[in-house]
Each structure stands twice: as structure tokens, then as C-alpha cells.
Design an enzyme around this catalytic site. Structure first.
Site, short mmCIF file in Angstrom:
data_model
loop_
_atom_site.label_atom_id
_atom_site.label_comp_id
_atom_site.label_asym_id
_atom_site.label_seq_id
_atom_site.Cartn_x
_atom_site.Cartn_y
_atom_site.Cartn_z
CG ASP A 106 -2.11 1.12 1.04
OD1 ASP A 106 -1.99 1.84 0.26
OD2 ASP A 106 -2.80 1.24 2.20
CG ASP A 141 -3.65 4.52 -2.25
OD1 ASP A 141 -2.88 3.53 -1.86
OD2 ASP A 141 -4.65 4.98 -1.61
#
Length: 432
Positions: A78, A288
């Protein structure tokens, strides 16, 4: 009915010629980790408060080992989070695979007086709290009202035959989950943003890159201090850095300058003021890997939605249900006949960045909602959503629209490189 989703697994494959020295990390060559696509059961992944609050059907995961002796773990990759954490084996009845710190001789809790505990980060604002043993207490809260709680600790994270001792992470021993009954396949999360506690910051590499496959082919994740000499066509967009703390600006995120959007070749007439952060920091554009789709602030989303509707008029049948929005934020949906095997030709959408462009076309534009059938047709939604409907005042470029792009995070030069590639070919070139 149990719906099957896709998870992208980063399978560790370290070649013998790679030399790594962790601690003060140096690398004489690249550290290469291939990606494969594999099906697994449906799962929900909680997100931090300043990220998105919905279930993710696809996550990027990395498999490695932690502790002495080594315990295998699988962690969500992430780039939108800082602290890495593992679910630790100090409670019972948890479906998720866990790390047991009592079995590791190199596991060390972080003391409350440690600078790691007393230094403010995005994940741990001051003041931090202590448990009864004077260990640094960690609690992460999520936008869907779930939470994860435990202690900061350090241990050795192993990638192949190489290890990184003293890696700081959260050892979470309790928490609530929106999917406690699901068969979770991941042990935790690997934070990869620019914060001091992120995994890439602790590894001390100057750059990392990945290529996410769009179909059943190999992709690749690379940590390297060298140049991508085989890739000549990288276009770089600078990372935006704001030194002054702003309430709605994430300074640890990979924030880039958004210039606008094109539908086919038509540039949307958007004012510059909605394409950049305002005086509060709201409106930043983040890359992201922990978010699946792409989300735009309200005015930009409305303009994109209307233009896409206009250019697909007569080509696609719009779902006439004003109360339906996939994942709460994607409300432009269509009906595709069950017997239809191919999509019609669709207008492409380009995300225009300062110095680079991301072009989305074909099947990356529509997502068929699993199990959602109306009038003998599948429901398929535009893969762009309205971040305002999620309470998020930001543009977020998710990994669905990063497929078959080489994405290089050049930390030393504060920039992101982007180039269209076929991930299976890129894997072959790097691995050869």
C-alpha cells in the site's frame, strides 16, 4: 452465493547474483519480485481514516517471512499508508493468518521512551500511549468504524535469503473487522509511502517500481538504487511537497500535479482551481496502490461522467436506477447483455499530469459488478468514482488504472516515472 475475486500476489523469487546488505541498506543490483494473478475468496480490507472506506475486490500483496525462525506472512502492498503491521497471534478465533511474536527470538517491543514512539508521524500523533509493560501502544482507526490495536515492535523481515533486522512494525493483537467471518488470506499491511516508518523508508532504497499485469500474465516489483536502463520511455512527473502542515494534505503520500482529463481527444473544461490543493490541502492527487479504482472530486467527476455519457450515447444502455452506486461512489453504470462477449468501442480517458499521461481504454473503463444482474444483463460501472460521496476531498489514482504501466517511485529525485509497457514482457526483460 460466494463470489470469487482476484488477488495479485507478489511471489518472492530472489536470484543468486543479487547482493543486499540490510540495516544501512545498499544494493549492487536490483531486488526483483515477480507478480502473478491468483483467485481467492471475497474479502474486505479496511482503510485508514484519510483513505477510502469501501471494500476492495483486488489488492496487491507481497509474500515474505518475518522473525527467527522465519514465519511466512502475506501483506497488502500500500503506497497510501505508512506503518506496516501484522496481525499477531495473541488472540483466538481470528480467521486471518497471523504472526506469533512469542516464537521469534528477534522480536522486540518498542519501549515508550524510544524516539520511535515519541516522534510524531501520520499514523501515531503525539501523545502516544503505553501499555502496562511500558511498551508503545498502537491503535489504528478506519473509516468504516473498524480498528486494529496492539504495540509497536521490531523484528527481522526476510526477503529470500536476505534479512532486514530491526524493522519497525505494528504487532496488532486485537481489533474489530467488517468481515470477521471471511476467509482472509493476508496477515497484515506493508506501508510504502514517504513517511519515516514506511517499509521503503526503512529499507533505504532510493527508488522502487512496479508493473501490474492486466490479465493472466506475470508482473514485477523492483527495489533498486540504479537506473531502469532497459526502459527508455519513462515520462516523469514531479512529486509535490508542501512543508507547511495543512489539515487535509497528506505530506507522506505520492502527490502529483493534475493538469486535467481528456475523453477521447476532448479536454474537459475544468478550472485550474479544482485541479490542485486549496489553502486547506484538500484536492491533492495521490497515486495509491492500496485503492482499486480512481476517484475524482465532485466537479471533476461530474464533468467526466457527463462527457463519457455524451460520447457513449447510443452505444451503451445506461442503468436507469438513481439509487444505485457501486461501492457508494460509482454511479455511472450500464447494462451489458449476458450473451454479449465483447465491449463496443469506448472513448478513452486520459489523466493528464505535469510531464506524464495515463491513458485508460478498453476493458479498464468498465467494471462488471459480480453477481449484479438486471433485466437479463450484467451491471457494469465506469471505473471512476466521486470522492465527495466518500467524504474524501482528494483525487486518488488506483491500481486498476495503473495496469500495464511501469510506475517508478524515484525517491531521491522526488518524482514518479510512468511508461506504458506489457508487464509480462517487462518481467522477461528484467529477469533475463
Amino acid at each position: 452465493m460466494k463470489v470469487l475475486f482476484i488477488l495479485l500476489y507478489i511471489i518472492i523469487a530472489i536470484q543468486t547474483q543479487i547482493h543486499l546488505c540490510f540495516g544501512n541498506v545498499t544494493a549492487t543490483q536490483m531486488l526483483i519480485l515477480p507478480l502473478m494473478i491468483q483467485e481467492t475468496g471475497s474479502e474486505s480490507w479496511p482503510r485508514e481514516l484519510n483513505n477510502l472506506s469501501f471494500n476492495h475486490n483486488v489488492t496487491l500483496t507481497v509474500s515474505l517471512s518475518v522473525g527467527t525462525p522465519q514465519q511466512n506472512v502475506t501483506m497488502v502492498l500500500d503506497t497510501g499508508s505508512e506503518l506496516s503491521w501484522l496481525q499477531c497471534n495473541t488472540t483466538t478465533g481470528m480467521a486471518r493468518p497471523m504472526f506469533d511474536p512469542t516464537l521469534s527470538s528477534t522480536y522486540t517491543p518498542v519501549n515508550c521512551s524510544s524516539p520511535t514512539c515519541t516522534t510524531q508521524t501520520r499514523d501515531f500523533p503525539i501523545p502516544t500511549s503505553c501499555d502496562s509493560n511500558k511498551h508503545c501502544h498502537a491503535m489504528l482507526s478506519y473509516a468504516d468504524a473498524t480498528s486494529s490495536e496492539g504495540n509497536l515492535a521490531s523484528d527481522t523481515f526476510n526477503i529470500g535469503a536476505s534479512g532486514m533486522p530491526g524493522t519497525i512494525f505494528g504487532c496488532m493483537d486485537s481489533g474489530s473487522s467488517s468481515n470477521s467471518g471471511e476467509d482472509n488470506k493476508t496477515t497484515g499491511l506493508m506501508g510504502m509511502n514517504r513517511g519515516p516508518l514506511s517499509f521503503v523508508s526503512q529499507m533505504n532504497f532510493s527508488k522502487f517500481s512496479y508493473c501490474i499485469p492486466g490479465s493472466d500474465h506475470l508482473g514485477v516489483l523492483v527495489f533498486s538504487d540504479g537506473n531502469s536502463t532497459w526502459l527508455k520511455s519513462l515520462n516523469y512527473t514531479p512529486l509535490i511537497q508542501i512543508s507547511t502542515p495543512l489539515p487535509y494534505f497528506d505530506r507522506s503520500a505520492y502527490t502529483v500535479q493534475l493538469l486535467g482529463f481528456k475523453v477521447s481527444e476532448k479536454m474537459l473544461p475544468l478550472p485550474e482551481s479544482i485541479l490542485e490543493p486549496d489553502h486547506t490541502g484538500a484536492g491533492q492527487t495521490m497515486i495509491d496502490s492500496g485503492t482499486q479504482f480512481t476517484f475524482l472530486v465532485g466537479p471533476a467527476y461530474t464533468a467526466l461522467k457527463n462527457e463519457f455519457l455524451n460520447q457513449t450515447n447510443g452505444t451503451l444502455q445506461v442503468l436507469n436506477d438513481p439509487d444505485y452506486a457501486f461501492q457508494g461512489a460509482m454511479d455511472l453504470c450500464y447494462l451489458l447483455p449476458l450473451n454479449q462477449t465483447n465491449l463496443p468501442v469506448l472513448p478513452s480517458i486520459s489523466i493528464m499530469l505535469d510531464g506524464a499521461e495515463m491513458n485508460i481504454s478498453g476493458d479498464k473503463l468498465l467494471y462488471t459488478v459480480p453477481g449484479e444482474v438486471r433485466d437479463n444483463s450484467w451491471v457494469a460501472c465506469l471505473t471512476f468514482g466521486n470522492s465527495d460521496l466518500l467524504g474524501i476531498e482528494a483525487y486518488i489514482i488506483g491500481h486498476h488504472h495503473q495496469q500495464n504501466l511501469w510506475i517508478e517511485f524515484d525517491l531521491e529525485n522526488s518524482r514518479v516515472g510512468i511508461a506504458p509497457v506489457q508487464c509480462d514482457i517487462a518481467s522477461q526483460k528484467i529477469g533475463s
